[in-house]
Design an enzyme around this catalytic site. Structure first.
Site, PDB file in Angstrom:
ATOM      1  N   ASP A 169      -1.960  -6.717   8.616  1.00 17.21           N
ATOM      2  CA  ASP A 169      -2.815  -5.589   8.239  1.00 17.21           C
ATOM      3  C   ASP A 169      -4.077  -6.174   7.618  1.00 17.21           C
ATOM      4  O   ASP A 169      -4.014  -6.814   6.563  1.00 17.21           O
ATOM      5  CB  ASP A 169      -2.063  -4.701   7.232  1.00 17.21           C
ATOM      6  CG  ASP A 169      -2.823  -3.425   6.907  1.00 17.21           C
ATOM      7  OD1 ASP A 169      -3.972  -3.272   7.383  1.00 17.21           O
ATOM      8  OD2 ASP A 169      -2.280  -2.573   6.171  1.00 17.21           O
ATOM      9  N   TRP A 190       0.857  -1.191   0.000  1.00 16.46           N
ATOM     10  CA  TRP A 190       0.000   0.000   0.000  1.00 16.46           C
ATOM     11  C   TRP A 190       0.895   1.243   0.000  1.00 16.46           C
ATOM     12  O   TRP A 190       1.871   1.299   0.755  1.00 16.46           O
ATOM     13  CB  TRP A 190      -0.907  -0.031   1.237  1.00 16.46           C
ATOM     14  CG  TRP A 190      -1.788   1.154   1.400  1.00 16.46           C
ATOM     15  CD1 TRP A 190      -2.541   1.761   0.429  1.00 16.46           C
ATOM     16  CD2 TRP A 190      -2.015   1.895   2.603  1.00 16.46           C
ATOM     17  NE1 TRP A 190      -3.238   2.813   0.963  1.00 16.46           N
ATOM     18  CE2 TRP A 190      -2.932   2.928   2.292  1.00 16.46           C
ATOM     19  CE3 TRP A 190      -1.547   1.788   3.913  1.00 16.46           C
ATOM     20  CZ2 TRP A 190      -3.382   3.846   3.248  1.00 16.46           C
ATOM     21  CZ3 TRP A 190      -1.998   2.694   4.853  1.00 16.46           C
ATOM     22  CH2 TRP A 190      -2.908   3.708   4.523  1.00 16.46           C
ATOM     23  N   LYS A 206     -13.873  -0.306   5.150  1.00 19.36           N
ATOM     24  CA  LYS A 206     -14.472  -0.926   3.955  1.00 19.36           C
ATOM     25  C   LYS A 206     -15.623  -1.846   4.337  1.00 19.36           C
ATOM     26  O   LYS A 206     -16.700  -1.767   3.765  1.00 19.36           O
ATOM     27  CB  LYS A 206     -13.429  -1.711   3.153  1.00 19.36           C
ATOM     28  CG  LYS A 206     -11.988  -1.218   3.284  1.00 19.36           C
ATOM     29  CD  LYS A 206     -11.677  -0.016   2.424  1.00 19.36           C
ATOM     30  CE  LYS A 206     -10.380   0.604   2.899  1.00 19.36           C
ATOM     31  NZ  LYS A 206      -9.696   1.487   2.026  1.00 19.36           N
TER      32      LYS A 206
HETATM   33  C1  LMR Z   1      -6.510   2.859  -0.925  1.00 16.58           C
HETATM   34  O1  LMR Z   1      -5.535   2.115  -0.938  1.00 16.58           O
HETATM   35  O2  LMR Z   1      -6.934   3.422  -1.949  1.00 16.58           O
HETATM   36  C2  LMR Z   1      -7.253   3.082   0.373  1.00 16.58           C
HETATM   37  O3  LMR Z   1      -6.682   2.343   1.394  1.00 16.58           O
HETATM   38  C3  LMR Z   1      -7.418   4.511   0.702  1.00 16.58           C
HETATM   39  C4  LMR Z   1      -6.158   5.219   1.100  1.00 16.58           C
HETATM   40  O4  LMR Z   1      -6.174   5.911   2.106  1.00 16.58           O
HETATM   41  O5  LMR Z   1      -5.143   5.126   0.389  1.00 16.58           O
END
Ligand code: LMR
Length: 396
Positions: A210, A129, A245
């Site tokens: 996570d 992420w 989510k």
């Molecule tokens: C994403 O990956 O798009 C979501 O988890 C929102 C974010 O805050 O990045």
């Protein structure tokens, strides 16, 4: 003093969200930020949430602070949602703090790790992420990556991953995505979780799980199975969870940081550190999101309504995965996109290059993250042909 500041680049996901909002093309499609959308392109409030809020409005008696760990009813229900009836819960080895979203949970976890082992390196998947790395670095942790997604074969680099995890130092932390890997959608299977769990035990690293999409992949139980297998194998573990989510509570910022320790006594000490971290960052969490989740999970009727609404979201996402694959094939594209059907959650990489991503945005107002990550939930029966046609044109 402020004049000395240097401007910083906007976050790749949130910057895209702002650009999409400004675009006045009526055909525009937002496949960027990870937010669930229905067929109309809306992110509605779940009925279970509306009902819990109505109950709360009637029954709330005070706005006094809720304490460092937040709503204790919420915390214990989250522990059960994540761990089921796990032996760690029965042995009173788990402590949980309610946090401002899953990101808040990760930041609290990072500060906690920095206190437990200031020299710890935290290992994250390649890729991960977009916010993970900067978030951990901001807490002073050293961040390293281990192989994960196989861009070429659209699968997992599992052997490479396991080999890298065997070289991790005892006392380091390894971040694992419980399900619906963000950004690739590629998850470990049960056997692979087992192997990683055995590796964690052998090597002596601390897993940080996570879990931001429980219920979006296969089912609430199945999506937590890897996490539970890990908790079976190791004595210590950290879980960062999010209700953004699966409860659709994005803007309420509700999540949790759970620490599993080797004994109830160590858990009490760990809890004191966890709570002191909370106190030094934001003192106490906000109440509303936790109250909603606590109300839903405390009522059989609302829980069953929530399960139903969660299943609808999941089924829609899985249906859209097939729709995307079929629509691209119908456009006569040569590449094989069938991997999208094998992945889980809202995200997959399209596997197209920077120029093609820019062209999608410039010529078609289709917004996807620069890594080629698409949020499948942004597709609908209405825009699928426009989307597939645009992708076919930019890749031919
Ligand atoms: C994403 O990956 O798009 C979501 O988890 C929102 C974010 O805050 O990045």
């Amino acid at each position: 003093m402020f004049a000395n500041l240097k401007p910083l680049p906007t976050d790749p996901i949130l910057g895209l969200m702002a650009k999409y909002k400004q675009d006045d093309n009526p055909n525009k499609i937002d496949l960027g930020v990870g937010v669930y959308k229905n067929e109309q392109g809306d992110t509605p409030v779940l009925d279970a949430v509306k009902k819990a809020e109505a109950f709360r409005l009637e029954n709330e008696r005070s706005k006094a602070y809720i304490g460092l760990a937040g709503d204790l009813g919420f915390c214990s229900k989250m522990e059960s949602l994540l761990l089921g009836e796990h032996k760690a819960l029965l042995a009173n080895r788990v402590r949980t703090a309610q946090t401002p979203g899953g990101t808040g949970a990760l930041r609290v976890a990072a500060e906690f790790i920095a206190k437990a082992n200031p020299n710890a390196t935290i290992w994250v998947t390649t890729p991960t992420w977009a916010n993970h790395i900067s978030l951990f670095q901001a807490a002073g942790l050293n961040v390293k990556e281990y192989p994960y997604y196989d861009y070429e074969n659209k699968g997992l680099l599992f052997d490479e991953m396991l080999a890298a995890l065997k070289t991790v130092a005892p006392g380091d932390v390894v971040l694992l995505h419980a399900c619906c890997h963000n950004p690739s959608g590629m998850d470990l299977n049960a056997d692979q979780w087992q192997q990683v769990a055995e590796c964690a035990k052998e090597v002596g690293f601390t897993p940080l799980i996570d879990i931001a999409y429980q219920g979006f992949g296969t089912s609430l139980e199945q999506d937590a199975a890897g996490l539970r297998a890990m908790a079976d194998a190791v004595d210590e573990m950290i879980i960062c969870s999010s209700c953004s989510k699966n409860f659709g509570l994005y803007r309420e910022r509700i999540g949790a940081c759970s620490i599993i320790s080797e004994s109830a006594n160590v858990a009490d000490v760990a809890n004191s550190v966890l709570l002191s971290v909370v106190r030094s960052i934001y003192s106490m969490p906000p109440a509303h999101g936790a109250a909603i989740v606590d109300t839903i999970l405390g009522s059989e009727e609302l829980t069953s309504l929530w399960h139903q609404e969660l299943a609808e979201m999941r089924d829609r996402i899985n249906g859209l995965r097939s729709l995307v694959v079929d629509a691209l094939a119908a456009q006569g594209v040569e590449q094989d996109f069938s991997f999208i059907q094998r992945q889980h959650g809202m995200f997959s990489f399209l596997g197209i290059n920077k120029e093609q991503i820019e062209q999608l945005q410039k010529d078609y107002s289709i917004y996807i993250v620069g890594s080629s990550r698409v949020n499948v939930a942004g597709v609908s029966q209405t825009n699928i042909d426009y989307f597939a046609n645009a992708v076919a044109s930019v890749i031919k």
